[in-house]
Design a protein around this motif. Structure first.
Motif, PDB file in Angstrom:
ATOM      1  N   MET A   1     -75.600 -50.143  79.056  1.00 47.88           N
ATOM      2  CA  MET A   1     -76.994 -50.109  79.496  1.00 47.88           C
ATOM      3  C   MET A   1     -77.485 -48.680  79.683  1.00 47.88           C
ATOM      4  SD  MET A   1     -77.546 -53.264  82.158  1.00 47.88           S
ATOM      5  CE  MET A   1     -76.266 -52.800  83.289  1.00 47.88           C
ATOM      6  N   HIS A   2     -76.576 -47.700  79.771  1.00 49.28           N
ATOM      7  CA  HIS A   2     -76.958 -46.296  79.882  1.00 49.28           C
ATOM      8  C   HIS A   2     -77.754 -46.022  81.150  1.00 49.28           C
ATOM      9  CE1 HIS A   2     -75.478 -46.023  75.817  1.00 49.28           C
ATOM     10  NE2 HIS A   2     -76.338 -46.934  75.427  1.00 49.28           N
ATOM     11  N   GLU A   3     -77.187 -46.417  82.279  1.00 51.44           N
ATOM     12  CA  GLU A   3     -77.880 -46.246  83.545  1.00 51.44           C
ATOM     13  C   GLU A   3     -78.009 -44.772  83.930  1.00 51.44           C
ATOM     14  OE1 GLU A   3     -75.075 -47.983  83.187  1.00 51.44           O
ATOM     15  OE2 GLU A   3     -75.226 -49.983  84.069  1.00 51.44           O
ATOM     16  N   GLN A  24     -92.433 -46.159  88.181  1.00 51.05           N
ATOM     17  CA  GLN A  24     -91.510 -47.051  87.473  1.00 51.05           C
ATOM     18  C   GLN A  24     -91.811 -48.510  87.787  1.00 51.05           C
ATOM     19  OE1 GLN A  24     -89.735 -45.373  85.206  1.00 51.05           O
ATOM     20  NE2 GLN A  24     -90.844 -43.708  86.250  1.00 51.05           N
ATOM     21  N   TYR A  27     -94.486 -50.300  85.762  1.00 59.37           N
ATOM     22  CA  TYR A  27     -94.184 -50.703  84.385  1.00 59.37           C
ATOM     23  C   TYR A  27     -93.665 -52.139  84.298  1.00 59.37           C
ATOM     24  CZ  TYR A  27     -94.437 -45.673  83.464  1.00 59.37           C
ATOM     25  OH  TYR A  27     -94.843 -44.368  83.365  1.00 59.37           O
ATOM     26  N   GLU A  36     -94.671 -57.608  77.014  1.00 52.43           N
ATOM     27  CA  GLU A  36     -93.394 -57.118  77.517  1.00 52.43           C
ATOM     28  C   GLU A  36     -93.446 -55.609  77.699  1.00 52.43           C
ATOM     29  OE1 GLU A  36     -88.635 -57.139  76.291  1.00 52.43           O
ATOM     30  OE2 GLU A  36     -90.144 -58.067  74.992  1.00 52.43           O
ATOM     31  N   SER A  37     -92.890 -55.143  78.804  1.00 58.08           N
ATOM     32  CA  SER A  37     -92.910 -53.711  79.099  1.00 58.08           C
ATOM     33  C   SER A  37     -92.071 -52.944  78.091  1.00 58.08           C
ATOM     34  CB  SER A  37     -92.362 -53.452  80.502  1.00 58.08           C
ATOM     35  OG  SER A  37     -92.277 -52.061  80.752  1.00 58.08           O
ATOM     36  N   VAL A  39     -90.612 -50.265  78.741  1.00 58.43           N
ATOM     37  CA  VAL A  39     -89.613 -49.523  79.506  1.00 58.43           C
ATOM     38  C   VAL A  39     -88.416 -50.423  79.812  1.00 58.43           C
ATOM     39  CG1 VAL A  39     -89.140 -48.358  81.700  1.00 58.43           C
ATOM     40  CG2 VAL A  39     -91.308 -47.979  80.524  1.00 58.43           C
ATOM     41  N   ASP A  40     -87.198 -49.908  79.611  1.00 57.25           N
ATOM     42  CA  ASP A  40     -85.975 -50.632  79.954  1.00 57.25           C
ATOM     43  C   ASP A  40     -85.699 -50.416  81.440  1.00 57.25           C
ATOM     44  OD1 ASP A  40     -83.497 -51.737  80.268  1.00 57.25           O
ATOM     45  OD2 ASP A  40     -82.516 -50.586  78.692  1.00 57.25           O
ATOM     46  N   HIS A  41     -85.989 -51.420  82.264  1.00 54.45           N
ATOM     47  CA  HIS A  41     -85.863 -51.274  83.712  1.00 54.45           C
ATOM     48  C   HIS A  41     -84.415 -51.158  84.167  1.00 54.45           C
ATOM     49  CE1 HIS A  41     -90.096 -52.099  83.787  1.00 54.45           C
ATOM     50  NE2 HIS A  41     -89.942 -53.318  83.287  1.00 54.45           N
ATOM     51  N   ASP A  42     -83.459 -51.615  83.351  1.00 55.01           N
ATOM     52  CA  ASP A  42     -82.055 -51.552  83.747  1.00 55.01           C
ATOM     53  C   ASP A  42     -81.542 -50.118  83.852  1.00 55.01           C
ATOM     54  OD1 ASP A  42     -81.621 -54.299  83.976  1.00 55.01           O
ATOM     55  OD2 ASP A  42     -81.304 -54.504  81.821  1.00 55.01           O
ATOM     56  N   VAL A  43     -82.264 -49.175  83.246  1.00 56.99           N
ATOM     57  CA  VAL A  43     -81.818 -47.789  83.298  1.00 56.99           C
ATOM     58  C   VAL A  43     -81.880 -47.260  84.728  1.00 56.99           C
ATOM     59  CG1 VAL A  43     -82.333 -45.421  82.560  1.00 56.99           C
ATOM     60  CG2 VAL A  43     -82.432 -47.305  80.915  1.00 56.99           C
TER      61      VAL A  43
END
Length: 496
Positions: A1-3, A24, A27, A36-37, A39-43
């Motif tokens: 996931m590349h947090e 954040q 978003y 769909e956003s 932005v990848d919120h899992d980051v």
């Protein structure tokens, strides 16, 4: 996931970071009628569960600030204070509750359970703390109040750089700052892409941040090194079972002064390794049957004791053509005494098996050498003083303590091609060009015992419970092949 883990160090940083988190949060999209956003919120956010079972999605952050700087941040976290038994809810009246329901809208959005409302377009006097305009909830472990100092204190102001350094040192001793706090926002750090730090620089938070960054670099560097060492241990064990000879290679930790190497350039580092490896293996490619040696023959010499298949590589080099009237000190033949004690050359390519990048040993302690293959190129037909050899071409030993030795020689120099970097220098620091004379040594020696034992003690806890005992025993069995028969008998506490 590349947090990405975020660290917020100080009041100024927390004001800035709060705006970042509010942005954040904006978003997020709710409801089927919204796109769909992108932005990848899992980051930046991590999923979780509140004590009441509510699903949460909170920032991967750790917030440091002084006493009195958080405002109402701890008090309004409805997600994590609802089941706090230490502060049970106080009823305002004793009557029965009455429930009133408002008429729902036609298409209600699904709210983010980890966000909260805050006054919009508040005026500056209404904002006393960064928490006054925060739109998100934080995990309780993300909030670290440093009670040793108070915000805006006139008695003990938090201003001096050294004060921040001292505070971090105290906190780190008591709580192991980096190994605990940064774990809380990210339970799966193997996917982490980096750490984002907000920090004030003009007061004591600068000192705190400087020491924190130093600690992070040290901790995460060790994690990566531990992973590499664990992988190395497993590979060594498997290769030991199958290969005749294993020669682990690494760029020397301490280079001779005549090597100018850019350690960040793989072109440079691989060139140095190639010069050593190609020179050591040259006997296997020579046409002259009296100078040629097969790989099997080389393995037989090195593995004289039966299971000593882990060898080390060393080299020394000299200019192919010294200037007229000068004779390079390294352009000499190896002596009988050197061969009898075990050859020690200028550059040793043995990897460190310590978690720390540099051990206290200088890497040139004289171990007992069990066997050695010495190959000289470019020095003439006779690489050593005349020695007595047996039918297999090996040097006749005067005692069983001396190493089994076989020497090889070739007039072929090592070519310095135009594709090869200028990493070798003469004694006058001038670039060496054209060709080199190189002496190499492949050897098995007693240092392998301590290296394998050190590798085992370093990585044993990183193995799973099922593999720990098996892999640990196999590493010690390998180490014992370089220990039995020469040691004083002390085991140095190899058991954990």
């Amino acid at each position: 996931m590349h947090e990405i883990i975020t660290l917020q160090l100080g009041n100024q940083a927390n004001y800035l970071a709060t705006h970042f988190w509010n942005t954040q949060e904006s978003y997020f999209t709710y409801g089927e009628d919204q796109d769909e956003s992108p932005v990848d919120h899992d980051v930046h956010f991590r999923p979780g569960l509140a004590p009441d079972g509510t699903e949460t999605f909170m920032p991967r952050t750790v917030i440091y600030d002084l006493k009195g700087a958080f405002g109402t941040l701890r008090k309004i976290n409805a997600l994590y204070d609802v089941d706090d038994e230490s502060t049970p809810p106080q009823a305002l009246w004793n009557g029965a509750p009455t429930l009133h329901r408002a008429r729902p809208s036609r298409n209600p959005p699904t709210p983010n359970p980890s966000t909260r409302a805050c006054p919009r377009r508040a005026s500056p006097p209404a904002v006393r703390y960064f928490s006054d305009y925060s739109r998100v909830f934080y995990h309780p472990k993300s909030i670290v109040q440093l009670a040793e100092h108070e915000l805006n204190s006139s008695v003990a102001p938090f201003e001096r750089h050294a004060t921040g350094e001292e505070l971090f040192a105290d906190l780190d001793r008591e709580h192991t700052t980096c190994s605990t706090a940064t774990c809380a926002p990210s339970p799966r750090r193997d996917h982490m892409q980096g750490v984002q730090v907000f920090a004030g620089l003009e007061d004591a938070w600068g000192g705190f941040a400087g020491r924190y960054l130093e600690r992070i670099r040290d901790e995460y560097g060790k994690e990566k090194r531990l992973l590499r060492l664990a992988n190395k241990a497993k590979t060594l064990i498997e290769a030991y079972k199958q290969a005749s000879i294993i020669v682990p290679l690494a760029v020397p930790e301490r280079l001779a002064g005549r090597v100018k190497l850019d350690a960040a350039s793989q072109w440079h580092t691989s060139a140095l390794l190639a010069a050593a490896m190609e020179s050591a293996m040259l006997p296997s490619r020579l046409k002259d049957p009296f100078k040629r040696e097969t790989l099997g023959g080389m393995a037989d010499v090195l593995n004289t004791m039966g299971k000593q298949s882990v060898a080390g590589l060393q080299i020394s080099f000299a200019p192919a053509q010294p200037e007229e009237g000068q004779k390079d000190a390294r352009q000499r033949k190896l002596t009988e005494e050197e061969l009898s004690e075990g050859v020690q050359l200028d550059l040793r390519f043995t990897p460190s098996d310590q978690l720390e990048a540099y051990s206290r040993s200088n890497g040139f302690d004289k171990p007992r050498v069990f066997s050695q293959l010495v190959a000289s190129r470019g020095y003439g037909d006779e690489p050593v003083e005349p020695v007595e050899i047996d039918e297999a071409g090996r040097r006749v030993r005067r005692s069983s303590y001396e190493p089994v030795t076989k020497s090889y020689n070739s007039t072929l120099q090592f070519p310095l091609l135009d594709s090869f970097p200028d990493i070798f220098r003469g004694d006058d620091d001038e670039e060496l060009t054209g060709a080199l004379n190189i002496t190499s040594s492949l050897s098995t020696d007693s240092s392998v015992f301590n290296r394998l034992k050190s590798l085992r003690s370093t990585v044993i806890r990183s193995f799973g419970i099922e593999d720990r005992e098996t892999l640990g025993n196999e590493l010690m069995e390998m180490a014992d092949e370089y220990h039995e028969g020469w040691s004083s008998g002390s085991d140095d506490g190899e058991d954990d």
